[in-house]
Design a protein around this motif. Sequence first.
Motif, PDB file in Angstrom:
ATOM      1  N   CYS A 177       0.849  -1.188   0.000  1.00  0.00           N
ATOM      2  CA  CYS A 177       0.000   0.000   0.000  1.00  0.00           C
ATOM      3  C   CYS A 177       0.888   1.243   0.000  1.00  0.00           C
ATOM      4  CB  CYS A 177      -0.881   0.038   1.247  1.00  0.00           C
ATOM      5  SG  CYS A 177      -2.097  -1.283   1.323  1.00  0.00           S
ATOM      6  N   VAL A 178       0.500   2.209  -0.808  1.00  0.00           N
ATOM      7  CA  VAL A 178       1.161   3.512  -0.783  1.00  0.00           C
ATOM      8  C   VAL A 178       0.178   4.568  -0.273  1.00  0.00           C
ATOM      9  CG1 VAL A 178       2.903   3.008  -2.506  1.00  0.00           C
ATOM     10  CG2 VAL A 178       0.624   3.792  -3.240  1.00  0.00           C
ATOM     11  N   ALA A 179      -1.032   4.141  -0.047  1.00  0.00           N
ATOM     12  CA  ALA A 179      -2.040   4.982   0.595  1.00  0.00           C
ATOM     13  C   ALA A 179      -3.013   4.040   1.281  1.00  0.00           C
ATOM     14  CB  ALA A 179      -2.780   5.846  -0.427  1.00  0.00           C
ATOM     15  N   ASP A 203      -5.430  14.940  -1.937  1.00  0.00           N
ATOM     16  CA  ASP A 203      -4.021  15.229  -1.654  1.00  0.00           C
ATOM     17  C   ASP A 203      -3.335  15.379  -3.003  1.00  0.00           C
ATOM     18  OD1 ASP A 203      -1.436  15.480  -0.863  1.00  0.00           O
ATOM     19  OD2 ASP A 203      -1.294  13.544   0.153  1.00  0.00           O
ATOM     20  N   ASP A 204      -2.906  16.602  -3.316  1.00  0.00           N
ATOM     21  CA  ASP A 204      -2.281  16.877  -4.614  1.00  0.00           C
ATOM     22  C   ASP A 204      -0.773  16.689  -4.599  1.00  0.00           C
ATOM     23  OD1 ASP A 204      -4.486  17.406  -6.197  1.00  0.00           O
ATOM     24  OD2 ASP A 204      -4.589  19.511  -5.581  1.00  0.00           O
ATOM     25  N   SER A 205      -0.219  16.419  -3.446  1.00  0.00           N
ATOM     26  CA  SER A 205       1.234  16.302  -3.354  1.00  0.00           C
ATOM     27  C   SER A 205       1.562  15.034  -2.569  1.00  0.00           C
ATOM     28  CB  SER A 205       1.793  17.549  -2.661  1.00  0.00           C
ATOM     29  OG  SER A 205       3.181  17.434  -2.531  1.00  0.00           O
ATOM     30  N   THR A 206       1.693  13.937  -3.281  1.00  0.00           N
ATOM     31  CA  THR A 206       1.801  12.630  -2.626  1.00  0.00           C
ATOM     32  C   THR A 206       3.202  12.055  -2.770  1.00  0.00           C
ATOM     33  OG1 THR A 206       1.143  11.459  -4.619  1.00  0.00           O
ATOM     34  CG2 THR A 206      -0.623  12.147  -3.127  1.00  0.00           C
ATOM     35  N   SER A 207       3.416  10.952  -2.082  1.00  0.00           N
ATOM     36  CA  SER A 207       4.671  10.224  -2.295  1.00  0.00           C
ATOM     37  C   SER A 207       4.359   8.744  -2.488  1.00  0.00           C
ATOM     38  CB  SER A 207       5.618  10.437  -1.118  1.00  0.00           C
ATOM     39  OG  SER A 207       5.613   9.352  -0.246  1.00  0.00           O
TER      40      SER A 207
END
Length: 516
Positions: free
Chosen positions: A53-55, A165-169
Amino acid sequence: MIGGLVLRHLRKAVLAIGAAAALSASALAAVPGPAQAATSGPCDIYAAAGTPCVAAHSTTRALYAAYDGPLYQVKRASDGSTTDVYPLTAGGYANAATQTSFCAGTSCTITEIFDQSGHGNNLTIGPAGGNGAADVGANAAALPVMAGGHLVYGVYVSPGVGYRDDSTSGVATGSEPQGAYMVAAGTHVNSGCCFDYGNAETNNDDNGNGHMDAVYFGTLCWFSPCVGPGPWVQADLENGLFSGGNGNNPNNKGNNSQFVTALVENNGTTTYAIKGGNADSGSLTTWYSGALPVASGYAPMHQEGAIILGVGGDNSNSSAGSFFEGVMTAGYPTDATDNAVQTNIVTVGYTNYTLPGNPFTIGSEISLRATTPCCTADYLTGDTSGDEVGITSVTSSSSPALKADATWIVEPGLVNSSCISFKSANGSGDYLRQFYSELYLEPQNGTAQFAPYATFCPRAGNSGSGYSFMPYNYGNEYIRHYNSVAYIASDGGGPRSSARKRCAESIPGTAAMSAM
Ligand code: AHR
């Protein structure tokens, strides 16, 4: 038509009030299950399979067995302060008591849903986009639900609600592979665009085909024909909700169980898959697995890596839906992994929450009393078709006609049977419905608009006792009164009301007055 109707004068004889008392909510009867969800969460399963998972977002439970960080943040209306809701234990269900006590006597909004994956991809209330004004947060009390035997809260998305969230990793960009699922409610849906969870544009605009990769759930049939009435799990790949293939897909028959697991996977270059299942039992059905759409832009994909919840890529925010949990993965999960995750979801046992001592038996006759100190002898009353509904003093010696005007027959919600509709007991057969934030008596006219506008969901009383009634399609509002007229409104006034109305307390249910 309601417009142009003359305000009905509800002031009638004020006499001594009878014995109708507000119903009080008692402690939840259900016995809580174990605080811990399972030895592995969905994200442990995805990680073990090499598609981590990355989110990972949920207001109901931890999605990793070891996660003990915050699940979501609520902000209360009374003083603007915030608090975070944590799991009861590592890997466990949400400690909703935090929300209940923090929000007591006021209302709360979900202002942030924390990412459990360690990537910091927290969702906050979304900004304006190319096709939607800035979003609002969900009413934190709007979606009580049982998970693992615990009362927890989901995210009630009504038009205007959205997170981003417009700025993710770590989230897929370009043509990188991705998987995403969410658990949603099969009975709280609409055809507005777009109840999505997943990958979207970082500038809140429609940047063209392939710039999104999100799982959609609802009744919007973009590429007709769609099979049956839906709702359908579809892939929002931008400029289209794909049932499979190039758009329409006769194999996608929809998922209408109470709780639905909705899943979309995309290898970013050649293939994608759509799956749906009952989140409470059984396995997933693969509605589609095959080539990406042939229209230009989809193969390869052009993902941008923002994350959306409850809105479209350009912030189209006219959708409705219920969100309980969702994850996005790096990599294209295998069928075996998805199946293991579905098994894990089923162990949660999502079930609808029944209000303690719920008096809203279908067919029963009830009256609705104001709880505001000014007006505790007043009841929600409507007499003539098309006229505004208001509050009026009603007593045991009131005329039979007035008592009948203040008596409502409980019916299954016209648009959703987990909520209710109120039919007047005065013989008119009319329903209580909202229109431009005011409440009216109106005959059922069979239009698609009427049913949601005449459906109300009982919630624990905002005044601390009894019940408050949330309009089905406006999750941040309740039935309230001002100047003896009944409205739907949020704290401080309804968003669609040009003159912000100062609204009094909500109106809880009371014992039936028809017996008086
Ligand atoms: O693809 C469907 C919708 O179309 C997207 O979510 C939105 O960005 C666009 O309006």
